[in-house]
Design an enzyme around this catalytic site. Structure first.
Site, PDB file in Angstrom:
ATOM      1  CG  ASP A   1       2.480  -7.045  -5.979  1.00 42.30           C
ATOM      2  OD1 ASP A   1       1.955  -6.637  -4.920  1.00 42.30           O
ATOM      3  OD2 ASP A   1       1.894  -7.803  -6.778  1.00 42.30           O
TER       4      ASP A   1
ATOM      5  CD  GLU B   1      -2.774  -3.069  -7.425  1.00 43.55           C
ATOM      6  OE1 GLU B   1      -2.172  -3.569  -6.458  1.00 43.55           O
ATOM      7  OE2 GLU B   1      -3.458  -2.037  -7.327  1.00 43.55           O
TER       8      GLU B   1
ATOM      9  CG  HIS C   1      -0.720   1.329  -4.580  1.00 49.46           C
ATOM     10  ND1 HIS C   1      -0.540   1.101  -5.921  1.00 49.46           N
ATOM     11  CD2 HIS C   1      -1.347   0.238  -4.093  1.00 49.46           C
ATOM     12  CE1 HIS C   1      -1.036  -0.088  -6.222  1.00 49.46           C
ATOM     13  NE2 HIS C   1      -1.519  -0.637  -5.126  1.00 49.46           N
TER      14      HIS C   1
ATOM     15  CD  GLU D   1      -2.883  -1.059  -0.037  1.00 48.83           C
ATOM     16  OE1 GLU D   1      -3.176   0.033  -0.545  1.00 48.83           O
ATOM     17  OE2 GLU D   1      -3.246  -2.144  -0.519  1.00 48.83           O
TER      18      GLU D   1
END
Ligand SMILES: [Zn+2]
Length: 418
Positions: free
Chosen positions: A363, A359, A283, A280
């Site tokens: 990761d 994403e 991001h 998170e």
């Protein structure tokens, strides 16, 4: 353009979108059922067969139910437009509320109430039959009703003033009204990002500061490593409504907060929570959130400009079943919101391309600031607990999923871990 040509264009896109969505769901169901008998090899040691089959059954049930709601909402769409539903509604309201801004607000409100009522049986079924059958529902009918009342009052308290401002701008600021409306809309979105975590979400859930001292120091260590300052770490009582678990990140500037569902904390080990959080934070650090907001603002400007053009075209109303004498700003807004998805659905894979890229990047970020192996085991647990399928149809996934399929993500992470 003549209104007949526009009607035909609308019907063509309507059939295309409906057909495409049916075809995708059918593929998805067949793909999931075809892989139901066996856990995919790469998950064989981590996920038991019964959990895999539960995920398959849950996915199939959800997808079938999705088709039913799609059929119903498609019928409602045609009822409102080509069959004259909106025209009828406008005719009923005009003698009572007039054609001024009050009358237009009444039209918007009546439309919202009718649409909401039509959705209710489906919402109820989803929660108390579908989610219940798979053990995910934790809501009582009383809580569901309380949420409904609270949500409707909140929607009216926020929506009516906002609609009044937009309608006033449309009426009074001339041909460039859409630029002003865009500024208001963008300001509203930013305001919501501040108000949602601090004022709105607490109306529905309890947020308590994370108390677990060792988990807290672990997380604070991670935040210090990646250079992230936050107002706080909170635990939300998600278990009040659903057994599904999640973690999210909300607010911006000094208001940033990290929220864990209690259901997630219960299931994941501390190092797995750290890895999920690292994803998170990725991001945030990689500016995905800012980029997403910028794209959202640019897209809404383009759509408002389009609406600025359409609202002055007779064919836009008449092609959608509304007589030109009933044309109004509120009517233009409703028609636009109703039919836009019919024309944009075919482009949805384009938006998931960039969210998937994000994403993978998040990761990779998590793999450098925490352990890739911990994120893999957290993902596997989350898939199992949420009964998310490990074997989605790739094409269905390209249209509907913001995240890449688990197997693809995990394959990337395993390379990072090796
Ligand atoms: Zn993500």
């Amino acid at each position: 353009m003549s209104s007949l040509v526009f009607s035909l264009l609308f019907v063509a896109f309507f059939i295309l979108t409906l057909g495409l969505r049916f075809w995708l769901s059918d593929r998805h169901i067949r793909h999931v059922l075809a892989h139901r008998a066996q856990v995919p090899a790469e998950f064989a040691t981590r996920i038991p067969l019964d959990a895999h089959q539960k995920a398959a059954d849950y996915t199939v049930a959800k997808t079938r139910f999705g088709l039913l709601t799609l059929l119903f909402s498609s019928a409602v769409l045609i009822g409102f437009t080509l069959l004259g539903g909106l025209q009828w509604l406008a005719i009923q309201l005009a003698p009572i509320a007039g054609f001024g801004i009050t009358g237009q607000l009444a039209l918007l409100a009546a439309f919202a109430v009718i649409s909401g009522l039509l959705d209710l049986p489906f919402d109820y079924y989803r929660q108390f039959v579908l989610e219940q059958r798979f053990g995910f529902n934790k809501m009582t009918p009383g809580l569901w009703l309380a949420d409904l009342v609270k949500g409707s009052l909140l929607g009216a308290a926020i929506g009516l003033p906002l609609a009044w401002v937009v309608l006033t701008l449309m009426e009074k600021t001339g041909n460039l009204w859409w630029v002003y409306a865009w500024l208001v809309w963008s300001g509203f979105q930013l305001l919501m990002m501040v108000l949602f975590p601090t004022v709105i979400a607490p109306l529905f859930n309890k947020f308590i500061p994370l108390e677990d001292a060792s988990l807290k120091s672990r997380i604070e260590g991670l935040m210090a490593r990646v250079g992230f300052a936050s107002k706080g770490l909170f635990v939300m009582d998600g278990s009040k409504r659903s057994a599904h678990g999640n973690a999210y990140f909300s607010g911006f500037g000094a208001n940033k907060r990290i929220v864990f569902f209690d259901t997630l904390l219960e299931r994941l080990a501390p190092e797995e929570i750290e890895a999920v959080l690292a994803h998170e934070l990725g991001h945030f650090k990689l500016k995905h959130i800012i980029k997403r907001i910028a794209v959202m603002f640019a897209v809404s400007l383009a759509f408002l400009a389009l609406l600025g053009y359409l609202k002055n075209q007779t064919w836009f109303y008449e092609g959608l079943g509304v007589d030109a004498i009933l044309a109004s700003n509120a009517m233009a807004l409703i028609l636009f919101m109703l039919v836009l998805p019919v024309f944009t659905f075919v482009f949805s894979p384009l938006t998931s391309v960039s969210s998937r890229k994000h994403e993978f990047e998040a990761d990779a970020f998590a793999a450098t600031h925490a352990k890739a192996g911990d994120l893999v085991s957290a993902l596997v647990k989350m898939y199992e607990d949420n009964a998310s399928t490990l074997t989605p149809d790739p094409l269905h996934s390209a249209f509907y999923d913001s995240h890449p399929p688990a197997s693809v993500r995990i394959a990337h992470l395993n390379t990072a871990a090796a």
